[in-house]
Scaffold this motif. Structure first.
Motif, PDB file in Angstrom:
ATOM      1  N   UNK A 131       0.708  -1.084   0.202  1.00 50.46           N
ATOM      2  CA  UNK A 131      -0.480   0.039  -0.291  1.00 50.46           C
ATOM      3  C   UNK A 131       1.074   1.561   0.006  1.00 50.46           C
ATOM      4  N   UNK A 166       2.445   4.976  -0.091  1.00 47.53           N
ATOM      5  CA  UNK A 166       1.919   6.359   0.523  1.00 47.53           C
ATOM      6  C   UNK A 166       3.121   7.215  -0.276  1.00 47.53           C
ATOM      7  N   UNK A 167       3.151   9.061  -0.318  1.00 48.88           N
ATOM      8  CA  UNK A 167       3.874   9.405  -1.236  1.00 48.88           C
ATOM      9  C   UNK A 167       4.919   9.419   0.919  1.00 48.88           C
ATOM     10  N   UNK A 168       6.387   9.408   0.126  1.00 44.78           N
ATOM     11  CA  UNK A 168       7.494   9.438   0.994  1.00 44.78           C
ATOM     12  C   UNK A 168       7.439  10.774   1.348  1.00 44.78           C
ATOM     13  N   UNK A 169       7.708  11.042   3.490  1.00 45.85           N
ATOM     14  CA  UNK A 169       7.779  12.303   3.961  1.00 45.85           C
ATOM     15  C   UNK A 169       9.493  12.435   4.095  1.00 45.85           C
ATOM     16  N   UNK A 172       9.823  13.445   9.919  1.00 44.57           N
ATOM     17  CA  UNK A 172       9.564  11.860  10.415  1.00 44.57           C
ATOM     18  C   UNK A 172       9.860  13.133  12.013  1.00 44.57           C
ATOM     19  N   UNK A 219       9.206   0.948  13.447  1.00 45.56           N
ATOM     20  CA  UNK A 219       8.724   2.075  13.037  1.00 45.56           C
ATOM     21  C   UNK A 219       9.622   2.665  12.566  1.00 45.56           C
ATOM     22  N   UNK A 220      10.140   3.520  12.864  1.00 43.13           N
ATOM     23  CA  UNK A 220      11.253   4.434  12.535  1.00 43.13           C
ATOM     24  C   UNK A 220      13.302   4.335  13.715  1.00 43.13           C
ATOM     25  N   UNK A 234       9.499  -4.112   8.667  1.00 42.10           N
ATOM     26  CA  UNK A 234       9.472  -5.663   9.226  1.00 42.10           C
ATOM     27  C   UNK A 234       7.724  -5.159  10.303  1.00 42.10           C
ATOM     28  N   UNK A 291      -5.451   8.788  14.159  1.00 44.05           N
ATOM     29  CA  UNK A 291      -4.052   8.873  14.575  1.00 44.05           C
ATOM     30  C   UNK A 291      -2.853   8.205  14.822  1.00 44.05           C
ATOM     31  N   UNK A 347       0.126   8.056  12.291  1.00 43.42           N
ATOM     32  CA  UNK A 347       1.614   8.394  13.066  1.00 43.42           C
ATOM     33  C   UNK A 347       2.284   7.571  12.957  1.00 43.42           C
ATOM     34  N   UNK A 348       2.392   6.070  12.028  1.00 37.85           N
ATOM     35  CA  UNK A 348       3.022   5.070  12.090  1.00 37.85           C
ATOM     36  C   UNK A 348       3.350   5.041  10.867  1.00 37.85           C
ATOM     37  N   UNK A 376       3.645   7.939   9.492  1.00 37.95           N
ATOM     38  CA  UNK A 376       4.876   9.090   8.937  1.00 37.95           C
ATOM     39  C   UNK A 376       6.105   8.366   9.666  1.00 37.95           C
ATOM     40  N   UNK A 377       5.861   8.463  10.444  1.00 40.76           N
ATOM     41  CA  UNK A 377       7.756   8.153  10.848  1.00 40.76           C
ATOM     42  C   UNK A 377       8.178   6.965  10.183  1.00 40.76           C
ATOM     43  N   UNK A 378       7.598   5.775   9.833  1.00 36.28           N
ATOM     44  CA  UNK A 378       8.136   4.934   8.682  1.00 36.28           C
ATOM     45  C   UNK A 378       8.376   5.642   7.000  1.00 36.28           C
ATOM     46  N   UNK A 379       8.054   7.174   7.483  1.00 34.79           N
ATOM     47  CA  UNK A 379       8.578   7.485   6.201  1.00 34.79           C
ATOM     48  C   UNK A 379       7.452   7.884   5.340  1.00 34.79           C
ATOM     49  N   UNK A 380       5.815   7.775   5.003  1.00 34.65           N
ATOM     50  CA  UNK A 380       4.964   7.470   4.389  1.00 34.65           C
ATOM     51  C   UNK A 380       3.942   8.685   4.645  1.00 34.65           C
ATOM     52  N   UNK A 381       3.215   9.249   3.938  1.00 36.33           N
ATOM     53  CA  UNK A 381       1.802  10.009   3.926  1.00 36.33           C
ATOM     54  C   UNK A 381       0.758   9.745   3.120  1.00 36.33           C
ATOM     55  N   UNK A 395      -7.072   5.852   2.318  1.00 38.60           N
ATOM     56  CA  UNK A 395      -6.063   4.271   2.653  1.00 38.60           C
ATOM     57  C   UNK A 395      -6.063   3.790   4.448  1.00 38.60           C
ATOM     58  N   UNK A 444      -2.224  -1.172  11.715  1.00 40.40           N
ATOM     59  CA  UNK A 444      -1.038  -0.549  11.385  1.00 40.40           C
ATOM     60  C   UNK A 444       0.279  -0.853  10.367  1.00 40.40           C
ATOM     61  N   UNK A 501      -0.744  -3.684   8.287  1.00 37.44           N
ATOM     62  CA  UNK A 501      -0.895  -3.770   7.015  1.00 37.44           C
ATOM     63  C   UNK A 501      -0.881  -2.631   6.362  1.00 37.44           C
ATOM     64  N   UNK A 558       1.704  -0.477   6.822  1.00 37.42           N
ATOM     65  CA  UNK A 558       3.256  -0.780   5.943  1.00 37.42           C
ATOM     66  C   UNK A 558       3.421  -1.427   5.052  1.00 37.42           C
ATOM     67  N   UNK A 559       2.692  -3.070   4.855  1.00 30.90           N
ATOM     68  CA  UNK A 559       3.033  -3.682   4.049  1.00 30.90           C
ATOM     69  C   UNK A 559       4.051  -4.218   3.593  1.00 30.90           C
TER      70      UNK A 559
END
Lengths: 227, 205
Positions: free
Chosen positions: A1, A3-6, A11, A93-94, B78, B95, B99-100, B102-107, B112, B145, B147, B149-150
């Motif tokens: 799935x 999404x656009x990257x940030x 972050x 997660x990060x 992972x 939220x 959040x999870x 975004x911190x993983x680098x995706x908006x 979705x 959360x 899913x 992240x795929x």
């Protein structure tokens, strides 16, 4: 799935924003910090009565209040993640440094709010005004950065311990001692009406302390956070 | 091709042996179930695989096309679902998801997020605070959360913990789908779940 990257900065700010949102809704740290600061200020004000202590004592009192108020709340950034069981998913997660800088900015904001509230109350209740505001403010800003930098990494270290509160203060005190001595000296000069020429050594020490503390934290954080 | 190799892995807590000589090799599209009685070290083995604990002996290696990956190299691909993992009670479902991601680098978009919430049976509950969710709803949100992240590496500890029959069916559907396109490891004692895996790793026996 997909999404656009940030960006990396986005972050970091997401971590800070999450902590601010959670803090506004739970008042986990801010209540204990503000109550400690208010109670201490009131007690000192009542104890001093009509006495007008010299600027040396006032500078020390100011930073003692700020130090212990900070101790009562800044460790929560990591302790609440461990206690609530959210640290595990955050680790997966990060990157560790995203967490570190996100938490550092949050602690810095918390200290800024604390400073903005304490300074006018200190002036009103203890009847002391900095004679040189520029010197006072530069000492306050650099002192807050050092305090936030040191307490953020120490909070990450103590978060997994059983006696977190006591350990946090015990570990923080020796690490923060050089910082406290330098900011107290600068605040003394500000209360006494001195100028920048009188604080050049303290200023260099503060800047060096802040740079070293953040650099060491960046180097150590991944290890501390993951294990 | 992403690959996991576990070689002669052993974990001791002081004088107490948890397990030793664990060997396992998995690639994308392959799955394994870690099975064993309570206290046999299933969660400990998952933590070692995640790189969040040190083994006493042996090693866990994630590699891609023969090149060893560091922690961040495999962490970002992972996801873990576990009853021991918590989400943020003070945030809403949306939220938490945002959040999870975004911190993983995706908006991620609202569409979705709505899509994954529907998949786990939480459609229409995204605006609710997670603190007000039941334990089963929180477990479903953890799958949402994951899913979102795929993940290429999907670790699931006690897949159906705290779930009702409908939740169990949803989770088994997710596991069946993910085993085709990810490296899947389940830690479970439920026969219906470990039978979904292609390999077994028996602990404590």
């Amino acid at each position: 799935m997909p999404g656009s990257s940030v960006s990396w900065a986005a972050k970091v700010l997401a971590v800070t924003r999450k902590d601010i949102t959670a803090e506004f809704r739970t008042r986990y740290a801010i209540n204990s910090i503000l109550m400690f600061a208010l109670v201490t200020l009131t007690v000192i004000s009542m104890a001093l009565g009509l006495m007008t202590p010299d600027s040396d004592l006032m500078a020390a009192l100011f930073w003692v209040i700020l130090f212990f108020a900070a101790m009562s709340g800044l460790a929560q950034v990591f302790i609440k993640e461990e206690e609530a069981g959210t640290a595990l998913i955050l680790k997966l997660s990060t990157e560790g440094l995203v967490i570190f800088f996100g938490k550092l900015i949050f602690n810095l904001l918390l200290l800024t709010v604390l400073s903005v509230l304490i300074v006018p109350l200190f002036i009103i209740l203890l009847k002391v005004t900095p004679q040189n505001w520029a010197v006072f403010l530069i000492g306050l800003v650099l002192g807050d950065i050092g305090l936030a930098g040191a307490t953020t990494i120490i909070a990450a270290i103590v978060a997994k311990a059983t006696v977190k509160g006591a350990l946090f203060t015990v570990l923080s005190f020796p690490i923060l001692l050089p910082l406290l001595m330098a900011v107290i000296d600068i605040t003394k000069v500000a209360f006494g009406g001195g100028n920048f020429g009188d604080i050049s050594t303290g200023l260099q020490l503060l800047v060096a302390y802040d740079v070293v503390m953040v650099t060491v934290s960046v180097m150590l954080f991944d290890f501390v956070w993951r294990q | 091709m992403l690959k996991l190799e576990i070689d002669k892995l052993a974990k001791w807590f002081g004088q107490r042996k948890i397990f030793e000589d664990i060997n396992l090799t998995l690639e994308i599209g392959q799955s394994a179930a870690i099975i064993g009685p309570n206290g046999s070290g299933k969660t400990t083995l998952l933590r070692l695989i995640m790189g969040l604990s040190y083994p006493t002996r042996g090693e866990v290696i994630f590699s891609e096309d023969g090149k060893k990956l560091d922690f961040d190299g495999y962490r970002k691909r992972m996801a873990l679902v576990s009853p021991y993992l918590s989400l943020y009670d003070a945030l809403t479902g949306f939220e938490n998801l945002r959040f999870f991601a975004k911190v993983d680098g995706r908006a991620v978009s609202n569409d979705e997020m709505n899509e994954v919430l529907e998949k786990v049976g939480l459609g229409g509950r995204g605006e609710d605070f997670v603190g007000a969710y039941s334990t089963g709803m929180k477990q479903r949100l953890k799958y949402a959360v994951a899913l979102l992240k795929d993940p290429a590496i999907f670790l699931v500890d006690e897949p159906s913990a705290n779930l009702d029959e409908s939740g169990r069916n949803i989770v088994r559907g997710i596991i069946r789908a993910k085993k085709k396109d990810s490296l899947l490891i389940l830690a479970t004692n439920e026969k219906e779940e470990y039978e979904l895996a292609g390999q077994f790793c028996q602990l404590g026996g």
